[in-house]
Enzyme design. Structure first.
Site, PDB file in Angstrom:
ATOM      1  N   LYS A  73       0.847  -1.212   0.000  1.00  0.00           N
ATOM      2  CA  LYS A  73       0.000   0.000   0.000  1.00  0.00           C
ATOM      3  C   LYS A  73       0.872   1.248   0.000  1.00  0.00           C
ATOM      4  CE  LYS A  73      -1.732   1.829   3.979  1.00  0.00           C
ATOM      5  NZ  LYS A  73      -1.483   3.240   4.167  1.00  0.00           N
ATOM      6  N   ASN A  74       1.877   1.303   0.889  1.00  0.00           N
ATOM      7  CA  ASN A  74       2.611   2.554   1.076  1.00  0.00           C
ATOM      8  C   ASN A  74       3.601   2.854  -0.045  1.00  0.00           C
ATOM      9  OD1 ASN A  74       1.086   3.042   3.271  1.00  0.00           O
ATOM     10  ND2 ASN A  74       2.613   2.357   4.764  1.00  0.00           N
ATOM     11  N   ARG A  90      -3.802   9.918   3.789  1.00  0.00           N
ATOM     12  CA  ARG A  90      -2.559  10.626   4.081  1.00  0.00           C
ATOM     13  C   ARG A  90      -1.768  10.938   2.823  1.00  0.00           C
ATOM     14  NH1 ARG A  90      -1.125  13.559   7.683  1.00  0.00           N
ATOM     15  NH2 ARG A  90       1.067  14.012   7.843  1.00  0.00           N
ATOM     16  N   CYS A 106      -4.719   8.024   9.205  1.00  0.00           N
ATOM     17  CA  CYS A 106      -4.935   7.500  10.566  1.00  0.00           C
ATOM     18  C   CYS A 106      -4.585   8.554  11.612  1.00  0.00           C
ATOM     19  CB  CYS A 106      -4.060   6.265  10.781  1.00  0.00           C
ATOM     20  SG  CYS A 106      -4.490   4.923   9.690  1.00  0.00           S
ATOM     21  N   ARG A 155       1.051  14.561  13.282  1.00  0.00           N
ATOM     22  CA  ARG A 155       1.398  14.280  11.860  1.00  0.00           C
ATOM     23  C   ARG A 155       1.662  15.561  11.084  1.00  0.00           C
ATOM     24  NH1 ARG A 155      -1.478   8.925   9.509  1.00  0.00           N
ATOM     25  NH2 ARG A 155       0.570   8.775   8.545  1.00  0.00           N
ATOM     26  N   PRO A 156       2.631  16.366  11.511  1.00  0.00           N
ATOM     27  CA  PRO A 156       2.978  17.596  10.781  1.00  0.00           C
ATOM     28  C   PRO A 156       3.625  17.289   9.430  1.00  0.00           C
ATOM     29  CG  PRO A 156       4.592  17.187  12.500  1.00  0.00           C
ATOM     30  CD  PRO A 156       3.513  16.141  12.657  1.00  0.00           C
ATOM     31  N   ILE A 157       3.705  18.304   8.561  1.00  0.00           N
ATOM     32  CA  ILE A 157       4.387  18.099   7.264  1.00  0.00           C
ATOM     33  C   ILE A 157       5.473  19.156   7.069  1.00  0.00           C
ATOM     34  CG2 ILE A 157       2.429  16.919   6.151  1.00  0.00           C
ATOM     35  CD1 ILE A 157       1.854  19.574   4.701  1.00  0.00           C
ATOM     36  N   ASP A 158       6.025  19.619   8.164  1.00  0.00           N
ATOM     37  CA  ASP A 158       7.058  20.670   8.077  1.00  0.00           C
ATOM     38  C   ASP A 158       8.287  20.235   7.290  1.00  0.00           C
ATOM     39  OD1 ASP A 158       7.200  18.996  10.532  1.00  0.00           O
ATOM     40  OD2 ASP A 158       9.146  19.974  10.714  1.00  0.00           O
ATOM     41  N   ASP A 211       4.100   0.169  12.036  1.00  0.00           N
ATOM     42  CA  ASP A 211       2.848  -0.326  11.437  1.00  0.00           C
ATOM     43  C   ASP A 211       2.558  -1.770  11.807  1.00  0.00           C
ATOM     44  OD1 ASP A 211       3.147   1.579   8.326  1.00  0.00           O
ATOM     45  OD2 ASP A 211       2.611   2.143  10.367  1.00  0.00           O
ATOM     46  N   ARG A 220      -9.054   0.393   3.939  1.00  0.00           N
ATOM     47  CA  ARG A 220      -8.099   1.323   3.295  1.00  0.00           C
ATOM     48  C   ARG A 220      -6.805   0.611   2.955  1.00  0.00           C
ATOM     49  NH1 ARG A 220      -6.170   5.688   6.631  1.00  0.00           N
ATOM     50  NH2 ARG A 220      -4.787   5.813   4.851  1.00  0.00           N
TER      51      ARG A 220
HETATM   52  C1  EPZ Z   1       4.187   6.741   6.573  1.00  0.00           C
HETATM   53  O1  EPZ Z   1       3.516   7.829   7.174  1.00  0.00           O
HETATM   54  C2  EPZ Z   1       3.166   5.621   6.466  1.00  0.00           C
HETATM   55  N1  EPZ Z   1       2.049   6.074   5.634  1.00  0.00           N
HETATM   56  C3  EPZ Z   1       2.666   5.239   7.859  1.00  0.00           C
HETATM   57  O2  EPZ Z   1       1.856   4.076   7.692  1.00  0.00           O
HETATM   58  C4  EPZ Z   1       3.854   4.845   8.738  1.00  0.00           C
HETATM   59  O3  EPZ Z   1       3.384   4.642  10.067  1.00  0.00           O
HETATM   60  C5  EPZ Z   1       4.911   5.946   8.732  1.00  0.00           C
HETATM   61  O4  EPZ Z   1       5.286   6.282   7.378  1.00  0.00           O
HETATM   62  C6  EPZ Z   1       6.178   5.522   9.474  1.00  0.00           C
HETATM   63  O5  EPZ Z   1       6.690   4.358   8.862  1.00  0.00           O
HETATM   64  C7  EPZ Z   1       2.216   6.095   4.292  1.00  0.00           C
HETATM   65  O6  EPZ Z   1       3.269   5.743   3.782  1.00  0.00           O
HETATM   66  C8  EPZ Z   1       1.042   6.548   3.485  1.00  0.00           C
HETATM   67  P1  EPZ Z   1       6.611   9.798   8.621  1.00  0.00           P
HETATM   68  P2  EPZ Z   1       4.204   9.289   7.181  1.00  0.00           P
HETATM   69  O7  EPZ Z   1       6.668  11.063   7.875  1.00  0.00           O
HETATM   70  O8  EPZ Z   1       4.985   9.476   5.949  1.00  0.00           O
HETATM   71  C9  EPZ Z   1       7.190  13.021  12.030  1.00  0.00           C
HETATM   72  C10 EPZ Z   1      -0.033   2.742   7.729  1.00  0.00           C
HETATM   73  O9  EPZ Z   1      -0.537   2.140   8.683  1.00  0.00           O
HETATM   74  N2  EPZ Z   1       7.170  14.009  10.939  1.00  0.00           N
HETATM   75  O10 EPZ Z   1       7.629   8.748   8.388  1.00  0.00           O
HETATM   76  O11 EPZ Z   1       3.138  10.281   7.509  1.00  0.00           O
HETATM   77  C11 EPZ Z   1       5.869  12.331  12.240  1.00  0.00           C
HETATM   78  O12 EPZ Z   1       5.009  13.094  13.073  1.00  0.00           O
HETATM   79  C12 EPZ Z   1       0.444   4.155   7.916  1.00  0.00           C
HETATM   80  O13 EPZ Z   1       0.170   2.247   6.594  1.00  0.00           O
HETATM   81  C13 EPZ Z   1       7.415  15.355  11.219  1.00  0.00           C
HETATM   82  O14 EPZ Z   1       7.651  15.722  12.366  1.00  0.00           O
HETATM   83  O15 EPZ Z   1       5.168   9.135   8.434  1.00  0.00           O
HETATM   84  C14 EPZ Z   1       6.299  11.029  12.874  1.00  0.00           C
HETATM   85  O16 EPZ Z   1       6.516  11.235  14.267  1.00  0.00           O
HETATM   86  C15 EPZ Z   1       0.099   4.714   9.281  1.00  0.00           C
HETATM   87  N3  EPZ Z   1       7.405  16.252  10.203  1.00  0.00           N
HETATM   88  C16 EPZ Z   1       7.645  10.728  12.211  1.00  0.00           C
HETATM   89  O17 EPZ Z   1       8.091  11.964  11.669  1.00  0.00           O
HETATM   90  C17 EPZ Z   1       7.159  15.887   8.903  1.00  0.00           C
HETATM   91  O18 EPZ Z   1       7.179  16.758   8.006  1.00  0.00           O
HETATM   92  C18 EPZ Z   1       7.581   9.725  11.081  1.00  0.00           C
HETATM   93  O19 EPZ Z   1       6.551  10.138  10.195  1.00  0.00           O
HETATM   94  C19 EPZ Z   1       6.893  14.521   8.633  1.00  0.00           C
HETATM   95  C20 EPZ Z   1       6.910  13.608   9.657  1.00  0.00           C
END
Ligand code: EPZ
Length: 419
Positions: free
Chosen positions: A22-23, A93, A117, A122-125, A306, A398
């Site tokens: 999926k991811n 997401r 989820c 879940r920031p995107i900074d 996950d 999903r």
């Molecule tokens: C991806 O989410 C996956 N989703 C998530 O899977 C998975 O839990 C996660 O990666 C970690 O492996 C998809 O790929 C669609 P991150 P993502 O950016 O990209 C922080 C599932 O069940 N962060 O790796 O949103 C964030 O808050 C889903 O399939 C920032 O601070 O995760 C977290 O603490 C749930 N700023 C950490 O980084 C940012 O700009 C990791 O998040 C981005 C992230």
């Protein structure tokens, strides 16, 4: 309203064919916007996130032909708008990948803040930091993200935090940029490697995906005219590996990459399970109560967040008291309240939960709070004595293709019922 009705206990036995990841798929589909041409994507999981992704791409002007339920051909030569449909993009997401793709393709995009989820803030900074370093102007207002770039120029990007989404998104915005982009402290998940492999198949120049330094040399255009098969889903495979242990069953998982499962295999062996690795398939079996363990979720190659809820079910039934430290998300223990309704003895505080193992779980009505929590409740219901009713199935649908069919094929007594 639909619910899953599971009657246990059942020891799961048999073979499971693992679907495409999926991811990886939810990133590869928007990545097709970088191609001024046609390409075919195979081994797509047949899940609602993919259906939504396709609707969004068609709203932007792409033409999609389904070859079968897991394969499509997409023509992205004629993109007609830079405004993504708000009602669709907030459903999951991965809509944030439209930003990197459309900045590269059209130089601008308006998209709603991503959904997904509820695991914490879940920031995107880090995504925005990457886009701005490559020369884009990004603003967030009224619940939407507006991004625009005259010309994207390659730049070094140091990730303050290891982020799957930001790593992929910066990669998407760098592929057609002028010059070279170096992503440092990059995430290394298998799905990141898969997106890089897809883009390179279409003519990109990306090196180092899967390590913490990824180098992208911008190219003029991506030609397409190729077929790409999505990598097998590490998380779906891990879900069934842990289901085999939780139910003291015996499963053979086919069409998976066992290298991606090393952290799960190590933990299963540590708690007394058995694993046989055949390279592109893996057998997991357990014929006794698992021993306790301590888990800390980490970015790949550490234990995946996950799979944390699914491991929580195993540890609920283990001998002794186990601990899970969820280092990625602030709030990923909602499922423990549901397991406690089934007789588990779990105490969750912040990012840590303690599991006092019990002999058995008993069936109960439970509510899925997110995708992986839902999968964990299916495992718990299969292992538990009695009837478990699982609500909020939209989360499960999903990310898992026909979850009840796959579980039924390995012996589970599970039905999807309309309330
Ligand atoms: C991806 O989410 C996956 N989703 C998530 O899977 C998975 O839990 C996660 O990666 C970690 O492996 C998809 O790929 C669609 P991150 P993502 O950016 O990209 C922080 C599932 O069940 N962060 O790796 O949103 C964030 O808050 C889903 O399939 C920032 O601070 O995760 C977290 O603490 C749930 N700023 C950490 O980084 C940012 O700009 C990791 O998040 C981005 C992230």
């Amino acid at each position: 309203m639909e619910k899953l009705v599971v009657t246990g206990p059942t020891r799961l036995k048999g073979e499971v064919n693992i679907s495409g990841a999926k991811n990886a798929a939810v990133a590869i589909l928007p990545a097709t916007l970088l191609i001024d041409g046609i390409c075919t994507i195979e081994n797509l999981p047949n899940i609602s996130d993919i259906q939504i992704s396709c609707k969004i791409l068609e709203a932007l002007g792409a033409k999609i032909t389904w070859n079968n339920k897991n394969s499509l051909t997409i023509d992205t030569r004629n993109i007609t708008t830079t405004k993504a449909p708000l009602d669709l993009t907030r459903k999951f997401r991965a809509s944030y990948y439209l930003i990197g793709s459309m900045l590269s393709r059209m130089g601008e995009i308006e998209v709603g803040m991503p959904g997904g989820c509820k695991l914490g803030a879940r920031p995107i900074d880090q995504h925005i930091k990457g886009f701005e370093l490559l020369g884009a102007n990004v603003t967030v207002e009224k619940g939407s993200i507006y991004a625009k770039a005259e010309k994207l120029k390659g730049s070094p990007v140091y990730m303050d935090i290891v982020s799957v989404g930001a790593t992929i998104n910066v990669m998407l915005s760098a592929v057609l940029a002028e010059g070279t982009t170096i992503i440092d402290n990059a995430a290394k998940e298998p799905h990141i490697v898969d997106v890089a492999n897809f883009l390179n198949t279409m003519g990109a120049d990306i090196r180092g995906a899967g390590t913490d330094v990824i180098k992208i040399n911008g190219v003029e255009k991506l030609k397409g005219n190729a077929t790409y098969s999505v990598v097998p889903d590490q998380i779906e495979a891990g879900t069934f590996m842990l289901a085999a242990v939780a139910t003291q069953g015996d499963l053979l998982l086919k069409n998976c990459i066992t290298k991606h499962l090393e952290s799960i295999t190590a933990k299963i062996l540590e708690i007394g399970g058995n694993v046989e690795d055949f390279g592109d398939s893996i057998r997991v079996w357990c014929n006794k109560r698992p021993k306790k363990a301590n888990i800390k979720t980490l970015p790949y190659p550490g234990f995946p967040t996950d799979l944390q809820p699914q491991m929580g079910v195993v540890l609920s039934l283990a001998e002794g008291t186990s601990m899970i430290n969820e280092s990625i998300w602030e709030s990923r223990f909602q499922y423990t309240e549901e397991l406690n309704k089934m007789g588990a003895k779990i105490t969750a505080q912040g990012k840590t939960a303690f599991f006092e193992g019990v002999e058995k779980l008993s069936g109960a009505p439970v509510y899925s709070s997110d995708l992986r929590a839902g999968a964990a409740l299916v495992i718990a219901g299969t292992a538990a004595e009695g009837i478990t009713e699982i609500y909020n199935l939209e989360h499960i649908d999903r990310g898992y293709e026909n979850i009840e069919e796959k579980f039924r094929n390995i012996g589970a007594k599970i039905e999807r019922v309309n309330e």
